[in-house]
Scaffold this motif. Structure first.
Motif, PDB file in Angstrom:
ATOM      1  N   LEU A 178       6.105-104.043  14.559  1.00 19.96           N
ATOM      2  CA  LEU A 178       5.541-102.750  14.154  1.00 19.96           C
ATOM      3  C   LEU A 178       4.132-102.547  14.678  1.00 19.96           C
ATOM      4  CD1 LEU A 178       6.728-102.643  10.449  1.00 19.96           C
ATOM      5  CD2 LEU A 178       7.266-100.943  12.184  1.00 19.96           C
ATOM      6  N   GLY A 179       3.349-103.615  14.716  1.00 22.27           N
ATOM      7  CA  GLY A 179       1.918-103.466  14.966  1.00 22.27           C
ATOM      8  C   GLY A 179       1.480-103.586  16.406  1.00 22.27           C
ATOM      9  N   LEU A 180       2.311-104.188  17.256  1.00 26.09           N
ATOM     10  CA  LEU A 180       1.915-104.402  18.647  1.00 26.09           C
ATOM     11  C   LEU A 180       2.409-103.269  19.541  1.00 26.09           C
ATOM     12  CD1 LEU A 180       2.601-108.228  19.049  1.00 26.09           C
ATOM     13  CD2 LEU A 180       0.366-107.116  19.019  1.00 26.09           C
ATOM     14  N   THR A 181       1.572-102.812  20.433  1.00 24.36           N
ATOM     15  CA  THR A 181       1.949-101.787  21.396  1.00 24.36           C
ATOM     16  C   THR A 181       2.326-102.450  22.720  1.00 24.36           C
ATOM     17  OG1 THR A 181      -0.281-101.526  22.299  1.00 24.36           O
ATOM     18  CG2 THR A 181       0.280-100.221  20.333  1.00 24.36           C
ATOM     19  N   ARG A 182       2.860-101.655  23.612  1.00 26.84           N
ATOM     20  CA  ARG A 182       3.196-102.164  24.938  1.00 26.84           C
ATOM     21  C   ARG A 182       1.954-102.703  25.646  1.00 26.84           C
ATOM     22  NH1 ARG A 182       6.548 -98.698  29.512  1.00 26.84           N
ATOM     23  NH2 ARG A 182       6.470-100.282  31.158  1.00 26.84           N
ATOM     24  N   ARG A 183       0.866-101.990  25.490  1.00 32.12           N
ATOM     25  CA  ARG A 183      -0.379-102.430  26.130  1.00 32.12           C
ATOM     26  C   ARG A 183      -0.848-103.758  25.548  1.00 32.12           C
ATOM     27  NH1 ARG A 183      -6.026 -98.889  26.422  1.00 32.12           N
ATOM     28  NH2 ARG A 183      -7.241-100.444  27.567  1.00 32.12           N
ATOM     29  N   ASP A 184      -0.698-103.926  24.223  1.00 32.44           N
ATOM     30  CA  ASP A 184      -1.116-105.170  23.577  1.00 32.44           C
ATOM     31  C   ASP A 184      -0.444-106.390  24.210  1.00 32.44           C
ATOM     32  OD1 ASP A 184      -2.726-103.820  21.755  1.00 32.44           O
ATOM     33  OD2 ASP A 184      -1.135-103.693  20.245  1.00 32.44           O
ATOM     34  N   LEU A 185       0.822-106.220  24.594  1.00 27.19           N
ATOM     35  CA  LEU A 185       1.587-107.354  25.111  1.00 27.19           C
ATOM     36  C   LEU A 185       1.173-107.753  26.520  1.00 27.19           C
ATOM     37  CD1 LEU A 185       5.132-106.551  23.695  1.00 27.19           C
ATOM     38  CD2 LEU A 185       3.439-108.155  22.831  1.00 27.19           C
ATOM     39  N   GLY A 186       0.271-106.993  27.101  1.00 25.52           N
ATOM     40  CA  GLY A 186      -0.262-107.384  28.400  1.00 25.52           C
ATOM     41  C   GLY A 186      -1.346-108.433  28.299  1.00 25.52           C
ATOM     42  N   ALA A 187      -1.806-108.709  27.089  1.00 29.95           N
ATOM     43  CA  ALA A 187      -2.844-109.733  26.890  1.00 29.95           C
ATOM     44  C   ALA A 187      -2.207-111.115  26.849  1.00 29.95           C
ATOM     45  CB  ALA A 187      -3.608-109.452  25.600  1.00 29.95           C
ATOM     46  N   GLY A 188      -3.037-112.118  26.876  1.00 26.54           N
ATOM     47  CA  GLY A 188      -2.550-113.485  26.783  1.00 26.54           C
ATOM     48  C   GLY A 188      -3.603-114.369  26.159  1.00 26.54           C
ATOM     49  N   GLY A 189      -3.227-115.587  25.794  1.00 28.19           N
ATOM     50  CA  GLY A 189      -4.179-116.552  25.270  1.00 28.19           C
ATOM     51  C   GLY A 189      -4.879-116.073  24.018  1.00 28.19           C
ATOM     52  N   VAL A 190      -6.195-116.262  23.972  1.00 30.61           N
ATOM     53  CA  VAL A 190      -6.987-115.886  22.798  1.00 30.61           C
ATOM     54  C   VAL A 190      -6.939-114.374  22.569  1.00 30.61           C
ATOM     55  CG1 VAL A 190      -9.311-115.861  21.812  1.00 30.61           C
ATOM     56  CG2 VAL A 190      -8.493-117.885  23.024  1.00 30.61           C
ATOM     57  N   ASP A 191      -6.902-113.613  23.646  1.00 24.52           N
ATOM     58  CA  ASP A 191      -6.852-112.151  23.495  1.00 24.52           C
ATOM     59  C   ASP A 191      -5.573-111.720  22.791  1.00 24.52           C
ATOM     60  OD1 ASP A 191      -9.296-111.811  24.724  1.00 24.52           O
ATOM     61  OD2 ASP A 191      -8.444-111.454  26.711  1.00 24.52           O
ATOM     62  N   LEU A 192      -4.453-112.314  23.146  1.00 22.65           N
ATOM     63  CA  LEU A 192      -3.197-111.977  22.481  1.00 22.65           C
ATOM     64  C   LEU A 192      -3.227-112.415  21.021  1.00 22.65           C
ATOM     65  CD1 LEU A 192      -0.325-110.879  22.523  1.00 22.65           C
ATOM     66  CD2 LEU A 192       0.457-113.116  23.352  1.00 22.65           C
ATOM     67  N   THR A 238      -5.176-109.901  19.117  1.00 21.44           N
ATOM     68  CA  THR A 238      -4.379-108.683  18.989  1.00 21.44           C
ATOM     69  C   THR A 238      -3.288-108.844  17.939  1.00 21.44           C
ATOM     70  OG1 THR A 238      -4.795-108.107  21.310  1.00 21.44           O
ATOM     71  CG2 THR A 238      -2.914-107.071  20.257  1.00 21.44           C
ATOM     72  N   CYS A 239      -2.691-110.035  17.868  1.00 20.90           N
ATOM     73  CA  CYS A 239      -1.650-110.280  16.856  1.00 20.90           C
ATOM     74  C   CYS A 239      -2.230-110.248  15.446  1.00 20.90           C
ATOM     75  CB  CYS A 239      -0.952-111.609  17.125  1.00 20.90           C
ATOM     76  SG  CYS A 239       0.175-111.584  18.533  1.00 20.90           S
ATOM     77  N   HIS A 240      -3.405-110.814  15.248  1.00 22.45           N
ATOM     78  CA  HIS A 240      -4.059-110.738  13.944  1.00 22.45           C
ATOM     79  C   HIS A 240      -4.293-109.277  13.547  1.00 22.45           C
ATOM     80  CE1 HIS A 240      -5.069-115.042  14.544  1.00 22.45           C
ATOM     81  NE2 HIS A 240      -5.139-115.075  13.220  1.00 22.45           N
ATOM     82  N   ARG A 241      -4.806-108.495  14.478  1.00 22.88           N
ATOM     83  CA  ARG A 241      -5.052-107.080  14.188  1.00 22.88           C
ATOM     84  C   ARG A 241      -3.746-106.339  13.922  1.00 22.88           C
ATOM     85  NH1 ARG A 241      -9.256-106.230  19.229  1.00 22.88           N
ATOM     86  NH2 ARG A 241     -11.171-106.920  18.179  1.00 22.88           N
ATOM     87  N   ALA A 242      -2.684-106.703  14.653  1.00 18.37           N
ATOM     88  CA  ALA A 242      -1.395-106.029  14.471  1.00 18.37           C
ATOM     89  C   ALA A 242      -0.821-106.294  13.084  1.00 18.37           C
ATOM     90  CB  ALA A 242      -0.416-106.495  15.547  1.00 18.37           C
ATOM     91  N   VAL A 243      -0.984-107.515  12.578  1.00 23.55           N
ATOM     92  CA  VAL A 243      -0.499-107.835  11.234  1.00 23.55           C
ATOM     93  C   VAL A 243      -1.204-106.961  10.195  1.00 23.55           C
ATOM     94  CG1 VAL A 243      -0.545-109.614   9.435  1.00 23.55           C
ATOM     95  CG2 VAL A 243       0.302-110.166  11.726  1.00 23.55           C
ATOM     96  N   LEU A 244      -2.517-106.844  10.311  1.00 24.71           N
ATOM     97  CA  LEU A 244      -3.258-106.003   9.371  1.00 24.71           C
ATOM     98  C   LEU A 244      -2.829-104.538   9.498  1.00 24.71           C
ATOM     99  CD1 LEU A 244      -5.477-105.838   7.223  1.00 24.71           C
ATOM    100  CD2 LEU A 244      -7.127-105.504   9.078  1.00 24.71           C
ATOM    101  N   LYS A 245      -2.633-104.082  10.715  1.00 23.88           N
ATOM    102  CA  LYS A 245      -2.205-102.706  10.963  1.00 23.88           C
ATOM    103  C   LYS A 245      -0.843-102.419  10.327  1.00 23.88           C
ATOM    104  CE  LYS A 245      -0.870 -99.791  14.931  1.00 23.88           C
ATOM    105  NZ  LYS A 245      -0.750 -99.800  16.422  1.00 23.88           N
TER     106      LYS A 245
END
Length: 292
Positions: free
Chosen positions: A183-197, A200-207
Protein backbone atom coordinates in the motif's frame (compact mmCIF):
# COMPACT_ATOMS: atom_id res chain seq x y z
CA UNK A 1 -25.63 2.96 5.88
CA UNK A 2 -27.43 3.82 9.08
CA UNK A 3 -25.31 4.50 12.11
CA UNK A 4 -25.62 3.15 15.61
CA UNK A 5 -27.55 5.37 18.00
CA UNK A 6 -25.35 7.77 19.94
CA UNK A 7 -26.33 6.02 23.18
CA UNK A 8 -24.94 2.69 21.97
CA UNK A 9 -21.36 1.81 22.93
CA UNK A 10 -18.87 2.32 20.12
CA UNK A 11 -17.54 -1.13 19.07
CA UNK A 12 -14.31 0.53 17.93
CA UNK A 13 -13.80 2.66 21.05
CA UNK A 14 -10.79 0.72 22.31
CA UNK A 15 -9.15 0.16 18.93
CA UNK A 16 -5.92 2.13 18.55
CA UNK A 17 -5.62 5.13 16.22
CA UNK A 18 -2.53 6.67 14.73
CA UNK A 19 -1.96 9.79 16.88
CA UNK A 20 -1.35 13.14 15.24
CA UNK A 21 2.07 13.50 16.86
CA UNK A 22 3.19 10.27 15.20
CA UNK A 23 1.98 11.42 11.79
CA UNK A 24 3.92 14.64 12.28
CA UNK A 25 7.34 13.13 12.98
CA UNK A 26 9.75 14.21 10.25
CA UNK A 27 11.24 10.79 9.45
CA UNK A 28 14.18 12.46 7.71
CA UNK A 29 16.74 10.06 9.14
CA UNK A 30 16.64 6.28 9.30
CA UNK A 31 16.52 6.44 13.11
CA UNK A 32 13.53 8.81 13.13
CA UNK A 33 11.72 6.80 10.49
CA UNK A 34 12.37 3.54 12.35
CA UNK A 35 10.92 5.01 15.56
CA UNK A 36 7.77 6.15 13.75
CA UNK A 37 7.31 2.90 11.85
CA UNK A 38 7.88 0.81 14.98
CA UNK A 39 5.18 2.72 16.86
CA UNK A 40 2.78 2.27 13.95
CA UNK A 41 3.48 -1.47 13.77
CA UNK A 42 2.81 -1.79 17.50
CA UNK A 43 -0.64 -0.24 16.98
CA UNK A 44 -1.37 -2.58 14.07
CA UNK A 45 -0.29 -5.51 16.25
CA UNK A 46 -2.88 -4.48 18.84
CA UNK A 47 -5.67 -4.40 16.24
CA UNK A 48 -4.94 -8.01 15.29
CA UNK A 49 -5.64 -9.14 18.85
CA UNK A 50 -9.03 -7.40 19.18
CA UNK A 51 -12.07 -9.62 18.63
CA UNK A 52 -14.31 -6.81 17.37
CA UNK A 53 -12.28 -6.36 14.19
CA UNK A 54 -13.31 -8.67 11.30
CA UNK A 55 -9.70 -9.50 10.50
CA UNK A 56 -10.29 -11.58 7.37
CA UNK A 57 -12.39 -8.79 5.86
CA UNK A 58 -9.85 -6.16 6.97
CA UNK A 59 -7.03 -8.00 5.26
CA UNK A 60 -9.14 -8.62 2.15
CA UNK A 61 -10.05 -4.94 1.83
CA UNK A 62 -6.40 -3.91 2.28
CA UNK A 63 -5.39 -6.53 -0.30
CA UNK A 64 -7.80 -4.99 -2.81
CA UNK A 65 -6.28 -1.57 -2.18
CA UNK A 66 -2.77 -3.01 -2.55
CA UNK A 67 -3.79 -4.67 -5.81
CA UNK A 68 -4.97 -1.33 -7.20
CA UNK A 69 -1.69 0.27 -6.13
CA UNK A 70 0.30 -2.55 -7.74
CA UNK A 71 -1.72 -2.19 -10.96
CA UNK A 72 -0.61 1.46 -11.03
CA UNK A 73 3.00 0.26 -10.82
CA UNK A 74 2.36 -1.73 -14.00
CA UNK A 75 0.77 1.28 -15.72
CA UNK A 76 -2.64 -0.36 -15.77
CA UNK A 77 -5.85 1.73 -15.62
CA UNK A 78 -7.90 -0.65 -13.43
CA UNK A 79 -8.76 0.56 -9.95
CA UNK A 80 -10.43 -1.14 -6.99
CA UNK A 81 -13.91 -1.47 -8.52
CA UNK A 82 -12.63 -3.15 -11.68
CA UNK A 83 -10.38 -5.54 -9.74
CA UNK A 84 -13.26 -6.38 -7.38
CA UNK A 85 -15.44 -7.20 -10.39
CA UNK A 86 -12.74 -9.46 -11.82
CA UNK A 87 -12.47 -11.38 -8.55
CA UNK A 88 -16.14 -11.64 -7.63
CA UNK A 89 -17.73 -12.18 -11.04
CA UNK A 90 -15.17 -14.59 -12.46
CA UNK A 91 -16.61 -17.99 -13.34
CA UNK A 92 -14.71 -21.29 -13.10
CA UNK A 93 -12.35 -21.51 -16.03
CA UNK A 94 -12.41 -17.77 -16.73
CA UNK A 95 -9.17 -15.81 -17.03
CA UNK A 96 -9.22 -12.85 -14.63
CA UNK A 97 -7.12 -10.60 -16.89
CA UNK A 98 -3.85 -8.87 -15.92
CA UNK A 99 -5.32 -6.65 -13.18
CA UNK A 100 -7.44 -9.53 -11.93
CA UNK A 101 -4.32 -11.66 -11.67
CA UNK A 102 -2.77 -8.97 -9.46
CA UNK A 103 -5.90 -8.92 -7.29
CA UNK A 104 -5.96 -12.71 -7.08
CA UNK A 105 -2.34 -12.83 -5.97
CA UNK A 106 -2.89 -10.33 -3.15
CA UNK A 107 -6.13 -12.06 -2.13
CA UNK A 108 -4.41 -15.43 -1.92
CA UNK A 109 -1.50 -13.91 -0.03
CA UNK A 110 -3.71 -12.64 2.80
CA UNK A 111 -6.54 -15.13 3.10
CA UNK A 112 -4.60 -18.04 4.62
CA UNK A 113 -2.02 -18.18 7.42
CA UNK A 114 1.39 -17.15 6.14
CA UNK A 115 3.49 -20.08 4.99
CA UNK A 116 5.61 -21.18 2.05
CA UNK A 117 2.52 -22.90 0.65
CA UNK A 118 0.48 -19.68 0.92
CA UNK A 119 3.15 -17.72 -0.95
CA UNK A 120 3.44 -20.40 -3.63
CA UNK A 121 -0.32 -20.30 -4.11
CA UNK A 122 -0.26 -16.51 -4.44
CA UNK A 123 2.86 -16.46 -6.63
CA UNK A 124 3.06 -19.80 -8.48
CA UNK A 125 6.24 -18.77 -10.31
CA UNK A 126 8.30 -18.44 -7.09
CA UNK A 127 11.62 -20.24 -7.20
CA UNK A 128 12.62 -22.58 -4.39
CA UNK A 129 14.03 -20.57 -1.52
CA UNK A 130 12.47 -17.27 -2.52
CA UNK A 131 10.73 -15.81 0.50
CA UNK A 132 13.10 -17.44 2.98
CA UNK A 133 13.81 -15.58 6.22
CA UNK A 134 16.54 -12.93 6.11
CA UNK A 135 18.63 -11.42 8.94
CA UNK A 136 17.97 -8.04 10.50
CA UNK A 137 15.16 -6.05 12.07
CA UNK A 138 11.64 -6.53 10.60
CA UNK A 139 11.63 -3.65 8.11
CA UNK A 140 15.27 -4.33 7.24
CA UNK A 141 14.24 -7.90 6.38
CA UNK A 142 11.33 -6.60 4.30
CA UNK A 143 13.45 -4.15 2.32
CA UNK A 144 16.09 -6.85 1.73
CA UNK A 145 13.38 -9.21 0.44
CA UNK A 146 12.14 -6.53 -1.95
CA UNK A 147 15.65 -5.73 -3.16
CA UNK A 148 16.45 -9.42 -3.72
CA UNK A 149 13.22 -9.98 -5.67
CA UNK A 150 13.83 -6.94 -7.87
CA UNK A 151 17.38 -8.10 -8.54
CA UNK A 152 15.86 -11.31 -9.96
CA UNK A 153 13.05 -9.59 -11.89
CA UNK A 154 13.32 -5.77 -11.93
CA UNK A 155 9.87 -5.21 -13.43
CA UNK A 156 7.98 -7.70 -11.24
CA UNK A 157 6.80 -5.32 -8.55
CA UNK A 158 3.97 -7.64 -7.49
CA UNK A 159 6.33 -10.40 -6.39
CA UNK A 160 8.67 -7.94 -4.68
CA UNK A 161 5.88 -6.29 -2.70
CA UNK A 162 4.22 -9.56 -1.64
CA UNK A 163 7.57 -10.98 -0.51
CA UNK A 164 8.38 -7.74 1.30
CA UNK A 165 5.14 -7.78 3.24
CA UNK A 166 5.56 -11.51 3.90
CA UNK A 167 9.04 -10.92 5.34
CA UNK A 168 7.70 -8.13 7.52
CA UNK A 169 4.82 -10.23 8.85
CA UNK A 170 7.08 -13.20 9.59
CA UNK A 171 9.62 -11.05 11.39
CA UNK A 172 6.85 -9.58 13.55
CA UNK A 173 5.35 -12.99 14.34
CA UNK A 174 2.03 -12.21 12.65
CA UNK A 175 -0.08 -15.15 11.53
CA UNK A 176 -1.12 -13.49 8.26
CA UNK A 177 0.45 -11.15 5.77
CA UNK A 178 -0.80 -7.57 6.00
CA UNK A 179 -0.29 -5.51 2.82
CA UNK A 180 1.51 -2.47 4.20
CA UNK A 181 4.43 -2.07 1.83
CA UNK A 182 2.09 -2.99 -1.00
CA UNK A 183 0.00 0.00 0.00
CA UNK A 184 2.70 2.46 0.97
CA UNK A 185 5.39 2.05 -1.69
CA UNK A 186 5.15 3.73 -5.08
CA UNK A 187 6.77 2.66 -8.32
CA UNK A 188 9.36 5.38 -7.87
CA UNK A 189 10.13 4.18 -4.33
CA UNK A 190 11.13 0.77 -5.68
CA UNK A 191 13.89 2.35 -7.71
CA UNK A 192 15.89 2.90 -4.52
CA UNK A 193 18.20 0.37 -2.96
CA UNK A 194 20.21 -0.28 0.18
CA UNK A 195 19.76 2.24 2.99
CA UNK A 196 17.57 4.45 0.79
CA UNK A 197 15.11 1.62 0.21
CA UNK A 198 15.10 0.78 3.91
CA UNK A 199 14.28 4.40 4.77
CA UNK A 200 11.52 4.42 2.15
CA UNK A 201 10.07 1.20 3.58
CA UNK A 202 9.93 2.70 7.08
CA UNK A 203 8.10 5.73 5.70
CA UNK A 204 5.76 3.49 3.68
CA UNK A 205 4.73 1.55 6.79
CA UNK A 206 3.81 4.77 8.58
CA UNK A 207 1.97 6.02 5.48
CA UNK A 208 -0.09 2.81 5.23
CA UNK A 209 -0.73 2.41 8.97
CA UNK A 210 -3.05 5.40 9.45
CA UNK A 211 -5.62 4.39 6.80
CA UNK A 212 -5.33 0.72 7.85
CA UNK A 213 -6.12 1.57 11.47
CA UNK A 214 -9.04 3.77 10.43
CA UNK A 215 -10.38 1.00 8.21
CA UNK A 216 -10.20 -1.45 11.13
CA UNK A 217 -12.29 0.91 13.27
CA UNK A 218 -14.84 1.47 10.50
CA UNK A 219 -15.20 -2.25 9.83
CA UNK A 220 -15.56 -3.01 13.55
CA UNK A 221 -18.56 -0.67 13.70
CA UNK A 222 -20.07 -2.08 10.53
CA UNK A 223 -19.53 -5.66 11.67
CA UNK A 224 -21.29 -4.93 14.96
CA UNK A 225 -24.23 -3.47 13.03
CA UNK A 226 -24.38 -6.54 10.80
CA UNK A 227 -24.31 -8.91 13.78
CA UNK A 228 -27.08 -6.93 15.46
CA UNK A 229 -29.52 -7.52 12.59
CA UNK A 230 -29.03 -11.30 12.35
CA UNK A 231 -32.22 -12.00 14.39
CA UNK A 232 -34.18 -10.02 11.78
CA UNK A 233 -32.95 -12.15 8.90
CA UNK A 234 -35.57 -14.83 8.43
CA UNK A 235 -33.36 -17.08 6.35
CA UNK A 236 -32.41 -20.55 7.45
CA UNK A 237 -28.69 -20.16 6.76
CA UNK A 238 -28.46 -16.48 7.68
CA UNK A 239 -25.74 -16.98 10.32
CA UNK A 240 -23.44 -18.78 7.88
CA UNK A 241 -24.20 -16.22 5.17
CA UNK A 242 -23.31 -13.37 7.53
CA UNK A 243 -20.03 -15.11 8.34
CA UNK A 244 -19.23 -15.11 4.63
CA UNK A 245 -20.00 -11.39 4.36
CA UNK A 246 -17.68 -10.78 7.32
CA UNK A 247 -14.84 -12.68 5.67
CA UNK A 248 -14.79 -11.15 2.18
CA UNK A 249 -14.27 -7.74 0.65
CA UNK A 250 -17.44 -8.30 -1.39
CA UNK A 251 -19.86 -11.05 -2.33
CA UNK A 252 -22.13 -11.66 -5.28
CA UNK A 253 -25.46 -13.30 -4.40
CA UNK A 254 -24.33 -16.32 -6.44
CA UNK A 255 -21.69 -16.97 -3.77
CA UNK A 256 -24.52 -17.77 -1.33
CA UNK A 257 -26.34 -20.30 -3.50
CA UNK A 258 -24.64 -23.16 -1.66
CA UNK A 259 -26.62 -22.01 1.39
CA UNK A 260 -29.91 -20.89 -0.20
CA UNK A 261 -31.70 -20.54 -3.51
CA UNK A 262 -30.62 -17.92 -6.04
CA UNK A 263 -33.73 -15.85 -5.37
CA UNK A 264 -33.31 -16.11 -1.60
CA UNK A 265 -29.65 -15.06 -1.92
CA UNK A 266 -30.61 -11.90 -3.82
CA UNK A 267 -33.32 -11.09 -1.31
CA UNK A 268 -30.93 -11.73 1.59
CA UNK A 269 -28.39 -9.25 0.20
CA UNK A 270 -31.04 -6.63 -0.50
CA UNK A 271 -32.42 -7.11 3.00
CA UNK A 272 -28.98 -6.38 4.49
CA UNK A 273 -28.95 -3.11 2.58
CA UNK A 274 -32.48 -2.25 3.75
CA UNK A 275 -31.43 -2.81 7.36
CA UNK A 276 -28.35 -0.62 6.96
CA UNK A 277 -26.07 -3.59 7.65
CA UNK A 278 -24.33 -3.74 4.27
CA UNK A 279 -23.85 -1.73 1.09
CA UNK A 280 -24.37 -2.45 -2.58
CA UNK A 281 -20.91 -1.63 -3.88
CA UNK A 282 -21.35 -1.18 -7.64
CA UNK A 283 -24.33 1.12 -8.18
CA UNK A 284 -25.47 -1.23 -10.95
CA UNK A 285 -28.87 -2.82 -11.50
CA UNK A 286 -27.30 -6.12 -12.54
CA UNK A 287 -24.20 -8.04 -11.50
CA UNK A 288 -24.45 -6.41 -8.12
CA UNK A 289 -21.93 -6.90 -5.31
CA UNK A 290 -22.44 -6.44 -1.58
CA UNK A 291 -20.20 -5.87 1.40
CA UNK A 292 -19.49 -3.77 4.47
Amino acid sequence: MSRARSSDPDPAADLPRLPDWLRGLPGETLEDAALSAGAALALLHQVQSRAQTPLALWRARLALQAAAQTARHAGRPEREAAIRDALCLMRPGDAPGPAGEIGLAWQRAVERPLSDETLARALPHLAAGQGAALPGAPIQQASAAIEAALAEAPRDHLTALVLGDAALARALGWSHLLPLLGLGLTRRDLGAGGVDLRLTCHRAVLKAAGPALQLAADLARQAARLQSVVPKLRVKQSTRAVQLVLARDAIAPAMLTGLMSDRAARRFCDRLVELGAARELTGRETFRLYGL
